[in-house]
Scaffold this motif. Structure first.
Motif, mmCIF file in Angstrom:
data_model
loop_
_atom_site.group_PDB
_atom_site.id
_atom_site.type_symbol
_atom_site.label_atom_id
_atom_site.label_comp_id
_atom_site.label_asym_id
_atom_site.label_seq_id
_atom_site.Cartn_x
_atom_site.Cartn_y
_atom_site.Cartn_z
ATOM 1 N N HIS A 47 -0.894 -0.262 11.075
ATOM 2 C CA HIS A 47 -0.767 -1.584 11.691
ATOM 3 C C HIS A 47 -1.506 -2.635 10.858
ATOM 4 N N ASP A 48 -2.696 -2.310 10.376
ATOM 5 C CA ASP A 48 -3.464 -3.253 9.559
ATOM 6 C C ASP A 48 -2.731 -3.602 8.267
ATOM 7 N N LEU A 49 -2.056 -2.627 7.675
ATOM 8 C CA LEU A 49 -1.351 -2.858 6.411
ATOM 9 C C LEU A 49 -0.022 -3.584 6.601
ATOM 10 N N LEU A 50 0.500 -3.559 7.833
ATOM 11 C CA LEU A 50 1.813 -4.150 8.092
ATOM 12 C C LEU A 50 1.759 -5.536 8.708
ATOM 13 N N SER A 51 0.825 -5.736 9.633
ATOM 14 C CA SER A 51 0.868 -6.953 10.444
ATOM 15 C C SER A 51 0.432 -8.187 9.663
ATOM 16 N N THR A 52 1.185 -9.268 9.818
ATOM 17 C CA THR A 52 0.801 -10.562 9.248
ATOM 18 C C THR A 52 0.039 -11.397 10.268
ATOM 19 N N LYS A 53 -0.010 -10.922 11.532
ATOM 20 C CA LYS A 53 -0.638 -11.709 12.600
ATOM 21 C C LYS A 53 -2.134 -11.470 12.697
ATOM 22 N N GLU A 54 -2.595 -10.275 12.269
ATOM 23 C CA GLU A 54 -4.007 -9.963 12.404
ATOM 24 C C GLU A 54 -4.834 -10.773 11.409
ATOM 25 N N VAL A 55 -6.082 -11.058 11.775
ATOM 26 C CA VAL A 55 -6.953 -11.892 10.950
ATOM 27 C C VAL A 55 -7.506 -11.102 9.771
ATOM 28 N N ASP A 56 -7.354 -11.650 8.565
ATOM 29 C CA ASP A 56 -8.022 -11.129 7.373
ATOM 30 C C ASP A 56 -7.718 -9.651 7.131
ATOM 31 N N THR A 57 -6.441 -9.282 7.084
ATOM 32 C CA THR A 57 -6.048 -7.905 6.817
ATOM 33 C C THR A 57 -5.351 -7.805 5.467
ATOM 34 N N CYS A 58 -5.204 -6.576 5.005
ATOM 35 C CA CYS A 58 -4.625 -6.333 3.677
ATOM 36 C C CYS A 58 -3.119 -6.120 3.756
ATOM 37 N N GLU A 59 -2.461 -6.369 2.642
ATOM 38 C CA GLU A 59 -1.057 -6.049 2.466
ATOM 39 C C GLU A 59 -0.878 -5.483 1.064
ATOM 40 N N PHE A 60 0.341 -5.045 0.768
ATOM 41 C CA PHE A 60 0.670 -4.560 -0.570
ATOM 42 C C PHE A 60 1.156 -5.715 -1.433
ATOM 43 N N TYR A 61 0.712 -5.720 -2.690
ATOM 44 C CA TYR A 61 1.127 -6.733 -3.652
ATOM 45 C C TYR A 61 1.563 -6.035 -4.938
ATOM 46 N N TYR A 62 2.346 -6.753 -5.756
ATOM 47 C CA TYR A 62 2.847 -6.200 -7.010
ATOM 48 C C TYR A 62 2.433 -7.106 -8.175
ATOM 49 N N TYR A 63 2.142 -6.459 -9.307
ATOM 50 C CA TYR A 63 1.763 -7.227 -10.503
ATOM 51 C C TYR A 63 2.530 -6.681 -11.694
ATOM 52 N N GLN A 64 3.222 -7.587 -12.402
ATOM 53 C CA GLN A 64 4.060 -7.186 -13.529
ATOM 54 C C GLN A 64 3.208 -6.676 -14.687
ATOM 55 N N THR A 65 3.660 -5.602 -15.311
ATOM 56 C CA THR A 65 2.921 -4.998 -16.419
ATOM 57 C C THR A 65 2.714 -5.991 -17.556
ATOM 58 N N THR A 66 1.480 -6.049 -18.079
ATOM 59 C CA THR A 66 1.162 -6.891 -19.234
ATOM 60 C C THR A 66 1.279 -6.070 -20.517
#
Length: 726
Positions: free
Chosen positions: A308-327
């Protein structure tokens, strides 16, 4: 994917510009142009009759349109004045009518989403279909913690009836009446300019069994693809488009590109013909994935909150998954090298996304230009980064991610993975119970639950060399004989999967406990106070019963808590997220809302492609996927920092992602919060925590009783690594 155009929905259709569509559909546009032409002609006649300049005649006509008056000296001039006065009356009638109509519409349609004939904006989200999940999806997309709030256009035959009580959900949300199978309706929604398109499995158009609804979803996708491939439409496509498809069951998915060689659902990308823009197609299976979450939560109750913490956008100050293009600096370097660099940041690398050409392997017939998106989560091998790879990270926001990733622009030092001794002595038993009691009958849920439990038992045998047979009691309101055909299919499925009889791992007992369930029959079935520490009770939702199923589960839970033992481990599955309120003050260890999970997952998929790959990997038990594991902190790390422990794991096939600290028992039940979970602890700063909950930083020291959350492929790896880093 070029062959898609050969289907029954193919064929070019006329695409008109937004300006032409507005003129065609709006009577105000036609009337306004008519008034303007009448004023110009009347002004010209007036200037000739009264021998005044044309511009002065135009000014007089305009002033008369606003209510002024004038006198003409000639008959022709008076005729022109009459024309202008008549035009003025029509103009004011139109203005008064529009204002009155607007006010009346506001009163009548209070709470309703604004219905448009066409939408001409860009960067919006298009949702095809209307279901009960749409309010939850919009709630996630309208979260105050999101940096960007995108316009949403809903296509539905019942668009005129879409109502939300929350002003935030109606703001910047529009509806277009029609069926998304209609190419002209897709044109009106301007899907070619959208950033994301979500196709819901709805019974608005197709009713009956879920396989027909899933077939409808695949047809809508084909219509969308054919629309985007139109030459005129393709010229207007400027950005990549993400298409998210809701299927109810992965076994009924009909997408040609959805199943690979291993019969696993796949995400793929392809170039839209005639453009340089990519189309990402991401199927979501919303009967299977919530069940996987439910099963993991039965084994480890904290998994539900972590997800739930990784999915919800409503909770305060929680983490999500992000992507970064290879340098350039990353190419040729190992994942462990990158993992080591991020120890001094508030960002945690967990894997790699890789695009693999899939045109020649037969799994994507007709999609020669498609690339299969492969997720390498927690790579165990010496994975080297390639051009085009994307680093998968857990972070609090995009700003923190970009700042942390600045270190990837410089040359990277190499870091080799660590060698693990081949021993099985350190493996802990992954099933801390002897009996599972399943209340209620749902053939799909029971199938998956028994299937996953059998996998775990087989894994215990593989690593320990001995079989742990699990007792499973299925208690329903049906006679066992009525369930025999479905149970035989489940037995055959598990047997084929394991290569051994299901009975070697699962002892299944089926009993009829009546309706409503009685205390005496529960006790006879083995749900007793004496066996509370060895038994876990699973209350599953019944098929197609919605709120009634949830309320039945609440009644059953109250019997167990109040009449048997409040210490009994109970896990409850809800159909409707609104009913969660009834369970807040219970002592249930786990309450999983299928609808809430689905809403959060689809909202995240709209905002970020590939997220379903990550959660499917984390929630599925198999040798090729990772799972969440929760362990006590090794005694040698008590008093040491979280950062030191995370650094000790680098190079091993186990990734630290979170910390759990127990709270003093102040609440009335398990759902009041018995611990504080910190996913991806920050390196510095503060959290926007709720009262009574204090999350930890990487620099904080471990205390006795603390636990760590890690991801890895097999439970034995966790225990072996824990012993190695002591």
């Amino acid at each position: 994917m070029d062959n898609m155009g050969k289907g029954g929905l193919s064929g070019s259709h006329k695409v008109t510009s937004p300006l032409v569509r507005w003129f065609k559909d709006s009577y105000q546009a036609k009337l306004s142009i008519g008034i303007f032409i009448a004023l110009v002609i009347a002004s010209f006649v007036l200037s000739q009759a009264e021998e005044i300049p044309v511009y002065e005649a135009l000014l007089i006509s305009f002033m008369m349109l606003l209510g002024d008056s004038t006198d003409a000296t000639t008959s022709l001039g008076k005729g022109a004045i009459i024309v202008v006065m008549t035009t003025s009356i029509i103009f004011f009638a139109m203005v008064v009518g529009e204002v009155s109509s607007y006010i009346l519409e506001k009163i009548i349609n209070r709470g309703k989403v604004k219905v448009l004939k066409t939408y001409s904006g860009q960067g919006h989200v298009v949702i095809c279909g209307m279901t009960s999940k749409i309010e939850g999806i919009l709630t996630e997309l309208r979260s105050e913690d999101l940096i960007n709030i995108y316009p949403v256009v809903i296509i539905s035959p019942n668009a005129a009836d879409i109502t939300f009580n929350d002003d935030r959900l109606r703001r910047n949300t529009y509806a277009i009446i029609g069926d998304p199978l209609d190419l002209e309706v897709l044109d009106k929604a301007n899907v070619e300019a959208a950033r994301s398109i979500l196709v819901l499995s709805t019974d608005e158009t197709v009713k009956g069994h879920k396989i027909y609804r899933d077939a409808y979803v695949s047809l809508v996708y084909k219509a969308i693809y054919n629309h985007l491939c139109d030459e005129d439409v393709a010229q207007r496509i400027k950005t990549d488009i993400n298409v998210v498809l809701e299927f109810l069951d992965e076994e009924t998915n009909l997408l040609p590109c959805a199943m690979g060689d291993s019969n696993e659902p796949e995400v793929y990308t392809t170039l839209i013909p005639g453009t340089s823009s990519k189309l990402t197609v991401e199927p979501i299976y919303l009967e299977n994935m919530p069940r996987y979450l439910f099963i993991q939560s039965i084994i480890q109750g904290e998994v539900n909150e972590i997800t739930h913490d990784l999915l919800s956008t409503k909770e305060v100050d929680t983490c999500e998954f992000y992507y970064y293009q290879t340098t350039k600096a990353m190419v040729g370097k190992s994942f462990n090298s990158v993992e080591k660099l991020f120890l001094d940041t508030g960002v945690t690398p967990v894997g790699v996304l890789r695009h693999v050409p899939a045109g020649n392997d037969g799994s994507v017939a007709g999609y020669e230009k498609a690339d299969k998106v492969t997720l390498l989560l927690n790579p165990q091998k010496e994975i080297k980064f390639k051009n085009g790879d994307q680093l998968v990270l857990i972070s609090y926001d995009e700003k923190d991610t970009l700042k942390a990733c600045e270190i990837l622009e410089k040359p990277l030092p190499e870091f080799q993975s660590k060698t693990m001794p081949d021993t099985k002595d350190d493996y802990e038993d992954e099933l801390p119970f002897d009996r599972i009691v399943i209340l209620n009958w749902n053939p799909y849920h029971v199938r998956d639950l028994i299937n996953e439990l059998a996998k775990i038992c087989a894994n215990v045998e593989k690593t320990k060399g001995s079989v742990k047979k699990l007792e499973v009691a299925l208690l329903t309101r049906y006679e066992p004989s009525k369930l025999e055909p479905r149970l035989k299919k489940i037995n055959d499925r598990v047997t084929n999967m394991l290569g051994r009889p299901m009975e070697d791992y699962i002892s299944l007992r089926v009993e009829n406990i009546g309706e409503p369930v009685s205390l005496q029959k529960l006790k006879i079935a083995g749900v007793t106070r004496e066996d509370a520490d060895k038994t876990r009770v699973v209350i599953v939702s019944e098929v197609n019963e919605g709120e009634e199923s949830d309320l039945r589960g609440l009644h059953q839970l109250q019997i167990i808590e109040n009449r048997i033992s409040e210490n009994m481990f109970t896990a409850v599955e809800l159909m409707e997220s609104k009913n969660f309120q009834f369970f807040r003050n219970t002592k249930a260890n786990v309450v999983v809302s299928i609808e809430a999970f689905a809403e959060q997952l689809m909202a995240q998929a709209i905002l970020k492609p590939y997220v379903t790959l990550i959660f499917r990997n984390l929630l599925t038990f198999s040798e090729n996927t990772n799972e969440f594991y929760i362990r006590e902190v090794p005694a040698s790390f008590i008093g040491k920092s979280i950062k030191e422990f995370q650094g000790a794991l680098v190079g091993y096939p186990v990734i630290f992602i979170g910390h759990i600290r127990p709270l003093a028992k102040k609440g009335t039940g398990s759902l009041s919060g018995s611990s504080v979970i910190t996913i991806n602890p920050k390196i510095e700063g503060e959290y926007e925590d709720v009262a009574g909950a204090k999350r930890v930083l990487k620099t904080d020291k471990f205390k006795k009783g603390d636990k760590v959350v890690v991801i890895t492929r097999e439970p034995e790896l966790v225990d072996r690594v824990m012993n190695l880093v002591k």
